[in-house]
Design a protein around this motif. Sequence first.
Motif, PDB file in Angstrom:
ATOM      1  N   GLU A 121       0.889  -1.161   0.000  1.00  0.00           N
ATOM      2  CA  GLU A 121       0.000   0.000   0.000  1.00  0.00           C
ATOM      3  C   GLU A 121       0.920   1.203   0.000  1.00  0.00           C
ATOM      4  O   GLU A 121       1.522   1.531   1.014  1.00  0.00           O
ATOM      5  CB  GLU A 121      -0.859   0.010   1.278  1.00  0.00           C
ATOM      6  N   TRP A 122       1.018   1.863  -1.114  1.00  0.00           N
ATOM      7  CA  TRP A 122       1.978   2.963  -1.221  1.00  0.00           C
ATOM      8  C   TRP A 122       1.516   4.167  -0.427  1.00  0.00           C
ATOM      9  O   TRP A 122       0.322   4.472  -0.376  1.00  0.00           O
ATOM     10  CB  TRP A 122       2.159   3.353  -2.686  1.00  0.00           C
ATOM     11  N   SER A 123       2.469   4.859   0.184  1.00  0.00           N
ATOM     12  CA  SER A 123       2.162   6.123   0.841  1.00  0.00           C
ATOM     13  C   SER A 123       1.771   7.142  -0.210  1.00  0.00           C
ATOM     14  O   SER A 123       2.263   7.090  -1.335  1.00  0.00           O
ATOM     15  CB  SER A 123       3.398   6.656   1.577  1.00  0.00           C
ATOM     16  N   PRO A 124       0.870   8.078   0.174  1.00  0.00           N
ATOM     17  CA  PRO A 124       0.556   9.147  -0.785  1.00  0.00           C
ATOM     18  C   PRO A 124       1.844   9.893  -1.102  1.00  0.00           C
ATOM     19  O   PRO A 124       2.628  10.160  -0.222  1.00  0.00           O
ATOM     20  CB  PRO A 124      -0.413  10.057  -0.004  1.00  0.00           C
ATOM     21  N   GLY A 125       2.084  10.153  -2.325  1.00  0.00           N
ATOM     22  CA  GLY A 125       3.295  10.870  -2.679  1.00  0.00           C
ATOM     23  C   GLY A 125       4.475   9.964  -2.972  1.00  0.00           C
ATOM     24  O   GLY A 125       5.497  10.423  -3.468  1.00  0.00           O
ATOM     25  N   ALA A 126       4.359   8.692  -2.615  1.00  0.00           N
ATOM     26  CA  ALA A 126       5.456   7.781  -2.925  1.00  0.00           C
ATOM     27  C   ALA A 126       5.514   7.549  -4.424  1.00  0.00           C
ATOM     28  O   ALA A 126       4.486   7.534  -5.098  1.00  0.00           O
ATOM     29  CB  ALA A 126       5.265   6.451  -2.206  1.00  0.00           C
ATOM     30  N   SER A 127       6.701   7.388  -4.931  1.00  0.00           N
ATOM     31  CA  SER A 127       6.859   7.071  -6.338  1.00  0.00           C
ATOM     32  C   SER A 127       6.826   5.555  -6.459  1.00  0.00           C
ATOM     33  O   SER A 127       7.704   4.860  -5.973  1.00  0.00           O
ATOM     34  CB  SER A 127       8.185   7.651  -6.825  1.00  0.00           C
ATOM     35  N   ARG A 128       5.788   5.013  -7.051  1.00  0.00           N
ATOM     36  CA  ARG A 128       5.576   3.560  -7.059  1.00  0.00           C
ATOM     37  C   ARG A 128       6.651   2.831  -7.834  1.00  0.00           C
ATOM     38  O   ARG A 128       7.137   3.323  -8.838  1.00  0.00           O
ATOM     39  CB  ARG A 128       4.222   3.244  -7.655  1.00  0.00           C
ATOM     40  N   MET A 129       6.972   1.653  -7.355  1.00  0.00           N
ATOM     41  CA  MET A 129       7.988   0.839  -8.022  1.00  0.00           C
ATOM     42  C   MET A 129       7.373  -0.463  -8.493  1.00  0.00           C
ATOM     43  O   MET A 129       6.334  -0.888  -7.993  1.00  0.00           O
ATOM     44  CB  MET A 129       9.110   0.492  -7.042  1.00  0.00           C
ATOM     45  N   THR A 130       8.039  -1.084  -9.432  1.00  0.00           N
ATOM     46  CA  THR A 130       7.677  -2.442  -9.818  1.00  0.00           C
ATOM     47  C   THR A 130       8.396  -3.384  -8.850  1.00  0.00           C
ATOM     48  O   THR A 130       9.616  -3.452  -8.818  1.00  0.00           O
ATOM     49  CB  THR A 130       8.132  -2.743 -11.249  1.00  0.00           C
ATOM     50  N   ILE A 131       7.617  -4.061  -8.006  1.00  0.00           N
ATOM     51  CA  ILE A 131       8.205  -4.886  -6.956  1.00  0.00           C
ATOM     52  C   ILE A 131       8.694  -6.211  -7.538  1.00  0.00           C
ATOM     53  O   ILE A 131       7.992  -6.883  -8.289  1.00  0.00           O
ATOM     54  CB  ILE A 131       7.181  -5.142  -5.836  1.00  0.00           C
ATOM     55  N   GLN A 132       9.917  -6.584  -7.185  1.00  0.00           N
ATOM     56  CA  GLN A 132      10.462  -7.868  -7.627  1.00  0.00           C
ATOM     57  C   GLN A 132      10.594  -8.865  -6.487  1.00  0.00           C
ATOM     58  O   GLN A 132      10.463 -10.065  -6.678  1.00  0.00           O
ATOM     59  CB  GLN A 132      11.814  -7.638  -8.302  1.00  0.00           C
TER      60      GLN A 132
END
Length: 158
Positions: A121-132
């Motif tokens: 659950e990304w924080s607001p403002g976080a730059s989302r990543m592709t999780i490996q």
Amino acid sequence: MRTVEAEREARWSATLHAHQRRVTRQRLAVLAAVEQLPHATADDAATAVRAELPHITVQSVYVILADLTGIGLLRRIETPHSPARYETRVNDNHHHAVCTGCGRIEDVDCAVGHAPCLTPEWSPGASRMTIQVAEVLYQGLCDDCRPAAPHHPPTHHE
Ligand SMILES: [Zn+2]
Ligand SMILES: [Zn+2]
């Protein structure tokens, strides 16, 4: 008929070759030691390897551990209050539980082979990543340590 050990050694050898490493008794001994002592510290591994190959130095074992980790034959686990540990169980995204009392460490399978098994659950403002990889460290108390824990209700004897 091939033994489990021979198959494992063949697999390790293939990976070493694929990474331009020679298959040496020293490397195989380090892999075998960590296979037998999952979550071994470098010192544990060195002790086990030196029982087999008395002439190898502890420093050489450290170098081999780091190299084998680099090419993916070993996984290095960092846990609080402990030196790094090593295991041959790689690439299955399993997690670990560590006892805060005695430091013992256990494998937690979670969703083996289906990484990642945790949806962030990304924080607001976080730059989302592709999780490996999702790596979780559970911390708690093992059965041996639990009776000493103050918040654990005592068992009633009489
Ligand atoms: Zn414990
Ligand atoms: Zn493990």
